[in-house]
Motif scaffolding. Structure first.
Motif, PDB file in Angstrom:
ATOM      1  N   CYS A   8      -3.629   5.074   9.621  1.00 45.57           N
ATOM      2  CA  CYS A   8      -2.333   5.013  10.298  1.00 45.57           C
ATOM      3  C   CYS A   8      -2.360   3.942  11.378  1.00 45.57           C
ATOM      4  CB  CYS A   8      -2.015   6.351  10.966  1.00 45.57           C
ATOM      5  SG  CYS A   8      -1.984   7.751   9.842  1.00 45.57           S
ATOM      6  N   PHE A   9      -1.223   3.293  11.572  1.00 42.52           N
ATOM      7  CA  PHE A   9      -1.103   2.386  12.699  1.00 42.52           C
ATOM      8  C   PHE A   9      -1.138   3.212  13.983  1.00 42.52           C
ATOM      9  CE2 PHE A   9       0.471  -0.835   9.733  1.00 42.52           C
ATOM     10  CZ  PHE A   9      -0.239  -1.925  10.203  1.00 42.52           C
ATOM     11  N   ALA A  10      -1.866   2.723  14.976  1.00 42.56           N
ATOM     12  CA  ALA A  10      -2.104   3.469  16.218  1.00 42.56           C
ATOM     13  C   ALA A  10      -0.994   3.243  17.235  1.00 42.56           C
ATOM     14  CB  ALA A  10      -3.457   3.064  16.803  1.00 42.56           C
ATOM     15  N   PHE A  11       0.232   3.344  16.784  1.00 45.15           N
ATOM     16  CA  PHE A  11       1.389   3.202  17.660  1.00 45.15           C
ATOM     17  C   PHE A  11       2.220   4.475  17.566  1.00 45.15           C
ATOM     18  CE2 PHE A  11       0.339  -1.087  16.326  1.00 45.15           C
ATOM     19  CZ  PHE A  11       0.374  -1.796  17.515  1.00 45.15           C
ATOM     20  N   ALA A  12       2.556   5.031  18.710  1.00 46.54           N
ATOM     21  CA  ALA A  12       3.437   6.191  18.744  1.00 46.54           C
ATOM     22  C   ALA A  12       4.451   5.953  19.856  1.00 46.54           C
ATOM     23  CB  ALA A  12       2.655   7.465  18.992  1.00 46.54           C
TER      24      ALA A  12
ATOM     25  N   TYR B  67      -0.801   5.073   5.538  1.00 46.66           N
ATOM     26  CA  TYR B  67      -0.953   4.599   4.172  1.00 46.66           C
ATOM     27  C   TYR B  67      -2.077   5.346   3.479  1.00 46.66           C
ATOM     28  CZ  TYR B  67       1.970   0.897   5.942  1.00 46.66           C
ATOM     29  OH  TYR B  67       3.002   0.220   6.525  1.00 46.66           O
ATOM     30  N   ASP B  68      -1.918   5.512   2.155  1.00 43.47           N
ATOM     31  CA  ASP B  68      -2.931   6.137   1.303  1.00 43.47           C
ATOM     32  C   ASP B  68      -3.736   5.013   0.658  1.00 43.47           C
ATOM     33  OD1 ASP B  68      -4.457   7.397  -0.598  1.00 43.47           O
ATOM     34  OD2 ASP B  68      -2.767   8.252  -1.688  1.00 43.47           O
ATOM     35  N   LEU B  69      -4.998   4.887   1.051  1.00 44.74           N
ATOM     36  CA  LEU B  69      -5.837   3.801   0.547  1.00 44.74           C
ATOM     37  C   LEU B  69      -6.871   4.292  -0.459  1.00 44.74           C
ATOM     38  CD1 LEU B  69      -6.396   1.919   3.922  1.00 44.74           C
ATOM     39  CD2 LEU B  69      -4.596   1.580   2.214  1.00 44.74           C
ATOM     40  N   SER B  70      -6.636   5.455  -1.053  1.00 42.65           N
ATOM     41  CA  SER B  70      -7.616   6.048  -1.967  1.00 42.65           C
ATOM     42  C   SER B  70      -7.889   5.200  -3.199  1.00 42.65           C
ATOM     43  CB  SER B  70      -7.171   7.450  -2.381  1.00 42.65           C
ATOM     44  OG  SER B  70      -5.907   7.408  -3.024  1.00 42.65           O
ATOM     45  N   SER B  71      -6.985   4.331  -3.578  1.00 42.86           N
ATOM     46  CA  SER B  71      -7.161   3.492  -4.769  1.00 42.86           C
ATOM     47  C   SER B  71      -7.731   2.113  -4.455  1.00 42.86           C
ATOM     48  CB  SER B  71      -5.825   3.308  -5.488  1.00 42.86           C
ATOM     49  OG  SER B  71      -5.318   4.561  -5.880  1.00 42.86           O
TER      50      SER B  71
ATOM     51  N   TYR C 151       0.865  -1.176   0.000  1.00 45.76           N
ATOM     52  CA  TYR C 151       0.000   0.000   0.000  1.00 45.76           C
ATOM     53  C   TYR C 151       0.904   1.229   0.000  1.00 45.76           C
ATOM     54  CZ  TYR C 151      -3.669  -3.283   1.349  1.00 45.76           C
ATOM     55  OH  TYR C 151      -4.544  -4.337   1.388  1.00 45.76           O
ATOM     56  N   PRO C 152       0.550   2.264  -0.753  1.00 41.42           N
ATOM     57  CA  PRO C 152       1.416   3.446  -0.801  1.00 41.42           C
ATOM     58  C   PRO C 152       1.439   4.200   0.531  1.00 41.42           C
ATOM     59  CG  PRO C 152      -0.554   3.767  -2.156  1.00 41.42           C
ATOM     60  CD  PRO C 152      -0.604   2.365  -1.638  1.00 41.42           C
ATOM     61  N   ASP C 153       2.613   4.713   0.878  1.00 37.40           N
ATOM     62  CA  ASP C 153       2.763   5.496   2.100  1.00 37.40           C
ATOM     63  C   ASP C 153       1.997   6.809   1.989  1.00 37.40           C
ATOM     64  OD1 ASP C 153       4.469   3.598   3.177  1.00 37.40           O
ATOM     65  OD2 ASP C 153       6.285   4.631   2.514  1.00 37.40           O
TER      66      ASP C 153
END
Length: 86
Positions: free
Chosen positions: A60-64, A19-23, A6-8
């Motif tokens: 986004c992954f919910a890790f910081a 990630y950009d999930l627009s596609s 998946y594109p960043d």
């Protein structure tokens, strides 16, 4: 999700794995779990590990790292009920 190529996307606030999930109309979310001594596991679902970013197509992954739960911390743990014997 990176294994699926998946594109960043740009980081969102403190979250830098986005990630950009627009596609995409569907996506595969990895299985994640914490394994504890004694054999207990905390299995996480998509609601526990992903947060919508700045747009409808950003996730986004919910890790910081290096922040306290009261400041936003690790949503994975903050939003997961953890039963324990009284």
């Amino acid at each position: 999700m990176a294994q699926r190529k998946y594109p960043d996307a740009q980081p969102f606030s403190l979250l830098d794995t986005c990630y950009d999930l627009s596609s995409y109309t569907t996506v595969e979310v990895p299985t994640m779990a914490f394994h504890f001594q004694g054999g207990s596991d905390l299995v996480l679902n998509a609601a526990n590990i992903l947060i919508a970013g700045s747009g409808r197509s950003q996730i986004c992954f919910a890790f910081a790292g290096n922040i306290k739960v009261e400041d936003g911390g690790c949503w994975v743990v903050a939003l997961s009920p953890i039963p324990f014997p009284l």
